[in-house]
Enzyme design. Structure first.
Site, mmCIF file in Angstrom:
data_model
loop_
_atom_site.group_PDB
_atom_site.id
_atom_site.type_symbol
_atom_site.label_atom_id
_atom_site.label_comp_id
_atom_site.label_asym_id
_atom_site.label_seq_id
_atom_site.Cartn_x
_atom_site.Cartn_y
_atom_site.Cartn_z
ATOM 1 N N ILE A 194 0.836 -1.197 0.000
ATOM 2 C CA ILE A 194 0.000 0.000 0.000
ATOM 3 C C ILE A 194 0.874 1.252 0.000
ATOM 4 O O ILE A 194 2.001 1.235 0.496
ATOM 5 C CB ILE A 194 -0.960 -0.018 1.223
ATOM 6 N N CYS A 195 0.350 2.334 -0.577
ATOM 7 C CA CYS A 195 0.962 3.658 -0.523
ATOM 8 C C CYS A 195 2.268 3.695 -1.313
ATOM 9 O O CYS A 195 2.268 3.476 -2.519
ATOM 10 C CB CYS A 195 1.145 4.057 0.944
ATOM 11 N N ALA A 196 3.405 3.938 -0.660
ATOM 12 C CA ALA A 196 4.692 3.974 -1.358
ATOM 13 C C ALA A 196 5.314 2.594 -1.502
ATOM 14 O O ALA A 196 6.263 2.420 -2.278
ATOM 15 C CB ALA A 196 5.667 4.893 -0.621
ATOM 16 N N TYR A 207 0.296 5.269 -3.756
ATOM 17 C CA TYR A 207 0.129 6.680 -3.432
ATOM 18 C C TYR A 207 0.355 7.469 -4.738
ATOM 19 O O TYR A 207 1.257 7.148 -5.511
ATOM 20 C CB TYR A 207 1.133 7.097 -2.369
#
Length: 217
Positions: free
Chosen positions: A135-137, A156
């Site tokens: 998730i995200c970076a 992200y």
């Protein structure tokens, strides 16, 4: 009629015993393998994504091992919240888990990228066709270690340019492509955790966990 065994904190076995009554006065014991997850954290990991994902999975009965990349079991995350891991990565690296999970956070993701042990874990997970979630970076660590190239992915928004040439980049809240699950950021962590539960356990369990948390799309 079946009665689920309680999920106690000290429950250390990967098999849950379920007494099942099929007919009057006749009882059988069925075995159900408990699903397992390793959730990686490093200095600078995004604490909301780590904690929410671990919590959602544990509510679904998944055995989550929070595993740190640092020598100190208590890891300082991106907003100075300390999370104490269950184990160090070197102590868990040779175990098999149903899912490997990487939360985001720029510092934590860079640590995942530079870790040969994380690369080995991800590559073995992919080779054995088991689930990977980021998730995200953290999807940037997938690219760095050559994982799932060409698959549908999200991250992200600031990571899009880094990933779009190697993956089929989408901007959905959660993207599932085979045994890869990716998501966008802290606000999508609940949806991310529930998507892992749905893939790992089943949709009914994910729906029940969401309902109990008062989660709504």
């Amino acid at each position: 009629m079946s009665v689920l065994c309680p999920l106690l904190p000290h429950f250390a076995q990967s098999v849950c015993r379920i007494p099942t009554v099929l007919y009057a006065n006749v009882k059988y014991i069925a075995s159900m393998a408990k699903k397992t997850a390793i959730l990686l954290i490093a200095e600078g990991s995004e604490e909301m994504e780590a904690v929410i994902t671990a919590d959602v999975l544990r509510r679904a009965g998944v055995e989550v091992t929070v595993t740190g990349l640092t020598e100190d079991l208590c890891v300082k995350c991106s907003r100075d919240v300390k999370i104490c891991a269950d184990a160090k990565l070197q102590d868990a690296i040779n175990q098999k888990f149903d899912v490997v999970i990487m939360p985001g956070g720029l510092g934590g993701s860079k640590a995942f990228i530079s870790s040969a042990e994380v690369g080995k874990l991800l590559q073995q997970q992919e080779k054995e066709n088991r689930l990977i979630a980021a998730i995200c970076a953290a999807p940037t660590a997938l690219k760095a270690h050559g994982i799932a190239k060409g698959k549908k992915i999200t991250s992200y928004p600031a990571m899009k340019d880094e990933l779009k040439d190697d993956y089929n980049y989408l901007e959905d809240k959660v993207v599932t492509d085979g045994n890869l699950i990716t998501s966008r950021g802290p606000a999508t962590a609940f949806a991310f955790g529930l998507a892992i539960v749905e893939k790992l356990v089943d949709k009914d369990t994910a729906d029940n966990v969401a309902k109990a948390m008062l989660y709504a799309e």
